[in-house]
Design a protein around this motif. Structure first.
Motif, PDB file in Angstrom:
ATOM      1  N   ALA A 119       0.831  -1.212   0.025  1.00  0.00           N
ATOM      2  CA  ALA A 119      -0.140  -0.128   0.049  1.00  0.00           C
ATOM      3  C   ALA A 119       0.696   1.079  -0.202  1.00  0.00           C
ATOM      4  N   ASP A 120       2.122   1.221   0.589  1.00  0.00           N
ATOM      5  CA  ASP A 120       3.033   2.453   0.860  1.00  0.00           C
ATOM      6  C   ASP A 120       4.331   1.928   0.209  1.00  0.00           C
ATOM      7  N   ASN A 121       4.536   2.204  -0.824  1.00  0.00           N
ATOM      8  CA  ASN A 121       5.601   1.504  -1.680  1.00  0.00           C
ATOM      9  C   ASN A 121       6.888   2.611  -1.378  1.00  0.00           C
ATOM     10  N   TYR A 122       8.375   2.069  -1.553  1.00  0.00           N
ATOM     11  CA  TYR A 122       9.458   2.727  -1.357  1.00  0.00           C
ATOM     12  C   TYR A 122      10.530   1.867  -2.302  1.00  0.00           C
ATOM     13  N   PHE A 123      11.473   2.914  -2.710  1.00  0.00           N
ATOM     14  CA  PHE A 123      12.662   2.364  -3.389  1.00  0.00           C
ATOM     15  C   PHE A 123      13.844   2.862  -2.445  1.00  0.00           C
ATOM     16  N   VAL A 124      15.206   2.159  -2.632  1.00  0.00           N
ATOM     17  CA  VAL A 124      16.287   2.448  -2.072  1.00  0.00           C
ATOM     18  C   VAL A 124      17.427   2.642  -2.915  1.00  0.00           C
ATOM     19  N   LEU A 125      18.184   3.640  -2.856  1.00  0.00           N
ATOM     20  CA  LEU A 125      19.083   4.231  -3.974  1.00  0.00           C
ATOM     21  C   LEU A 125      20.530   3.931  -3.329  1.00  0.00           C
ATOM     22  N   ASP A 126      21.388   3.741  -4.274  1.00  0.00           N
ATOM     23  CA  ASP A 126      22.651   3.567  -3.670  1.00  0.00           C
ATOM     24  C   ASP A 126      23.515   4.817  -3.679  1.00  0.00           C
ATOM     25  N   ALA A 127      22.835   5.882  -3.493  1.00  0.00           N
ATOM     26  CA  ALA A 127      23.556   7.229  -3.440  1.00  0.00           C
ATOM     27  C   ALA A 127      23.008   8.106  -2.047  1.00  0.00           C
ATOM     28  N   GLY A 128      23.781   8.691  -1.435  1.00  0.00           N
ATOM     29  CA  GLY A 128      23.353   9.233   0.022  1.00  0.00           C
ATOM     30  C   GLY A 128      24.246  10.426   0.208  1.00  0.00           C
ATOM     31  N   GLU A 129      24.111  10.698   1.503  1.00  0.00           N
ATOM     32  CA  GLU A 129      24.765  12.145   1.879  1.00  0.00           C
ATOM     33  C   GLU A 129      26.131  12.281   1.175  1.00  0.00           C
ATOM     34  N   SER A 130      26.973  11.493   1.059  1.00  0.00           N
ATOM     35  CA  SER A 130      28.429  11.597   0.483  1.00  0.00           C
ATOM     36  C   SER A 130      28.342  11.928  -0.911  1.00  0.00           C
ATOM     37  N   HIS A 155      25.743   6.497   2.596  1.00  0.00           N
ATOM     38  CA  HIS A 155      25.866   5.993   1.010  1.00  0.00           C
ATOM     39  C   HIS A 155      24.489   5.424   0.438  1.00  0.00           C
ATOM     40  N   PHE A 156      23.342   5.542   1.005  1.00  0.00           N
ATOM     41  CA  PHE A 156      22.149   5.225   0.639  1.00  0.00           C
ATOM     42  C   PHE A 156      20.985   6.023   0.885  1.00  0.00           C
ATOM     43  N   SER A 157      19.923   5.887   0.314  1.00  0.00           N
ATOM     44  CA  SER A 157      18.835   6.955   0.413  1.00  0.00           C
ATOM     45  C   SER A 157      17.525   6.114   0.423  1.00  0.00           C
ATOM     46  N   SER A 158      16.269   6.268   1.108  1.00  0.00           N
ATOM     47  CA  SER A 158      15.063   5.901   0.782  1.00  0.00           C
ATOM     48  C   SER A 158      14.233   6.720   0.402  1.00  0.00           C
ATOM     49  N   VAL A 159      13.474   6.376  -0.708  1.00  0.00           N
ATOM     50  CA  VAL A 159      12.655   7.305  -1.352  1.00  0.00           C
ATOM     51  C   VAL A 159      11.234   6.731  -1.412  1.00  0.00           C
ATOM     52  N   ILE A 160      10.287   7.707  -1.024  1.00  0.00           N
ATOM     53  CA  ILE A 160       8.851   7.403  -1.076  1.00  0.00           C
ATOM     54  C   ILE A 160       8.541   7.373  -2.516  1.00  0.00           C
ATOM     55  N   SER A 161       7.866   6.169  -2.944  1.00  0.00           N
ATOM     56  CA  SER A 161       7.748   6.072  -4.362  1.00  0.00           C
ATOM     57  C   SER A 161       6.428   6.868  -4.756  1.00  0.00           C
ATOM     58  N   VAL A 162       5.994   7.149  -6.052  1.00  0.00           N
ATOM     59  CA  VAL A 162       4.796   7.678  -6.379  1.00  0.00           C
ATOM     60  C   VAL A 162       3.673   6.712  -6.209  1.00  0.00           C
ATOM     61  N   LEU A 163       4.129   5.491  -5.922  1.00  0.00           N
ATOM     62  CA  LEU A 163       3.045   4.490  -5.768  1.00  0.00           C
ATOM     63  C   LEU A 163       2.870   4.322  -3.998  1.00  0.00           C
ATOM     64  N   HIS A 164       2.577   5.364  -3.658  1.00  0.00           N
ATOM     65  CA  HIS A 164       2.616   5.748  -1.999  1.00  0.00           C
ATOM     66  C   HIS A 164       1.007   6.262  -1.782  1.00  0.00           C
ATOM     67  N   ARG A 165       0.444   5.985  -0.747  1.00  0.00           N
ATOM     68  CA  ARG A 165      -0.900   6.361  -0.590  1.00  0.00           C
ATOM     69  C   ARG A 165      -0.676   8.123   0.031  1.00  0.00           C
ATOM     70  N   GLN A 166       0.437   8.437   0.507  1.00  0.00           N
ATOM     71  CA  GLN A 166       0.724  10.045   0.666  1.00  0.00           C
ATOM     72  C   GLN A 166       1.332  10.735  -0.442  1.00  0.00           C
ATOM     73  N   SER A 167       1.425   9.969  -1.665  1.00  0.00           N
ATOM     74  CA  SER A 167       2.229  10.713  -2.886  1.00  0.00           C
ATOM     75  C   SER A 167       1.069  11.507  -3.493  1.00  0.00           C
ATOM     76  N   MET A 168       1.679  12.937  -3.883  1.00  0.00           N
ATOM     77  CA  MET A 168       0.882  13.942  -4.563  1.00  0.00           C
ATOM     78  C   MET A 168       1.697  14.516  -5.279  1.00  0.00           C
ATOM     79  N   VAL A 169       1.535  14.715  -6.485  1.00  0.00           N
ATOM     80  CA  VAL A 169       2.457  15.164  -7.468  1.00  0.00           C
ATOM     81  C   VAL A 169       1.525  16.353  -8.216  1.00  0.00           C
ATOM     82  N   SER A 170       2.239  17.374  -8.295  1.00  0.00           N
ATOM     83  CA  SER A 170       1.425  18.466  -9.214  1.00  0.00           C
ATOM     84  C   SER A 170       1.956  18.451 -10.658  1.00  0.00           C
ATOM     85  N   VAL A 171       0.836  18.159 -11.467  1.00  0.00           N
ATOM     86  CA  VAL A 171       1.036  17.644 -12.962  1.00  0.00           C
ATOM     87  C   VAL A 171       0.231  18.548 -13.750  1.00  0.00           C
ATOM     88  N   ARG A 172       0.387  18.262 -15.131  1.00  0.00           N
ATOM     89  CA  ARG A 172      -0.476  19.343 -16.303  1.00  0.00           C
ATOM     90  C   ARG A 172      -0.445  18.388 -17.136  1.00  0.00           C
TER      91      ARG A 172
END
Length: 275
Positions: A119-130, A155-172
């Motif tokens: 219901a709330d999806n995420y991704f993990v990336l191989d890029a972080g603060e460094s 060295h890593f980061s967690s991303v709230i995916s657009v496939l998430h119930r709290q995701s809201m994106v302004s589009v046109r």
């Protein structure tokens, strides 16, 4: 020639032994099926080791080439007009002059983990603060939007995916320029819902949907998807179903979007809120 004969003469018994040994091995493996099978397995294993080594080198070379191309694409994205901040100067009273300064930087990264069936999806990336990644930064792919950075380690980061119930994106809508809010209804990983588009706007199935740029998180004009279903005719606003342009089941290479003016814009918003 004389030296060759002398060498053969001195090593005659050694050469004779090697020849007889080779003949005996050939006869042994030729007339013993089990031993022949073992020899074949041994040779196959050796050959496989060489092939694996070659494939490993090939995969490593391809990986290095992909990383090089990704860095080059990040530079090209930063050179696009959509990554610029348009400012207007008035050199005289008769005309204007538009200048584009770089507003967004694109940091290459790779998806190393994630889910698309929750219901709330995420991704993990191989890029972080460094690597310069910070919470609140947008993440896009070559085909569309991905999400927003939530948490960051070195060295890593967690991303709230657009496939998430709290995701809201302004589009046109690319065809008309009318803006709305994109949300994920939580069912299929290839579809989303678009609201706030007035029903008097002419909308057709297949119309492209892109980011509006109003949130200053996503640059404007990033592909999102296209209209796949239209509902709500006769009401105040459409209920549109959007088919994503990115296949999140196969996502790999991505870009983290850094807004160079974020702190300045946030400071202005804080001042405006006090007025």
């Amino acid at each position: 020639m004389k030296n060759i004969f002398q060498l053969l003469k001195r090593n005659f018994y050694v050469l004779l032994f090697l020849i007889l040994e080779a003949v005996s091995l050939v006869l042994f493996f030729r007339y013993h099926q089990q031993q022949q099978s073992r020899l074949y397995d041994f040779c196959t294993g050796v050959r496989g080791s060489f092939m694996s080594s070659g494939e490993y080198r090939t995969r490593r070379e391809l990986r290095d080439e992909n990383q090089r191309l990704q860095r080059e694409n990040a530079w090209l994205r930063a050179s696009l007009e959509t990554a610029g901040l348009q400012t207007v100067h008035f050199p005289d009273s008769t005309g204007t002059d538009s200048v584009f300064g770089q507003m967004y930087v694109f940091l290459p990264a790779r998806v190393v983990d994630g889910h698309i069936n929750l219901a709330d999806n995420y991704f993990v990336l191989d890029a972080g603060e460094s690597d310069g990644v910070a919470p609140g930064m947008a993440v896009i792919s070559p085909n569309g939007i991905v999400g927003i950075v939530d948490r960051v380690s070195r060295h890593f980061s967690s991303v709230i995916s657009v496939l998430h119930r709290q995701s809201m994106v302004s589009v046109r809508l690319a065809a008309t320029g009318h803006s709305g809010s994109l949300t994920w209804p939580g069912r299929r990983c290839d579809e989303a819902s678009l609201s706030d588009i007035p029903s008097h706007v002419e909308v057709r199935v297949g119309d492209r949907v892109v980011t509006s740029g109003l949130s200053l998180v996503y640059p404007g004009g990033i592909p999102v998807g296209f209209v796949s279903e239209i509902a709500g005719e006769g009401e105040d606003f459409y209920r549109l179903k959007i088919r994503f342009s990115e296949d999140y089941r196969r996502i790999g290479l991505v870009y983290v979007v850094k807004n160079l003016y974020k702190e300045e814009i946030d400071a202005c918003r804080q001042v405006s809120g006090k007025i």
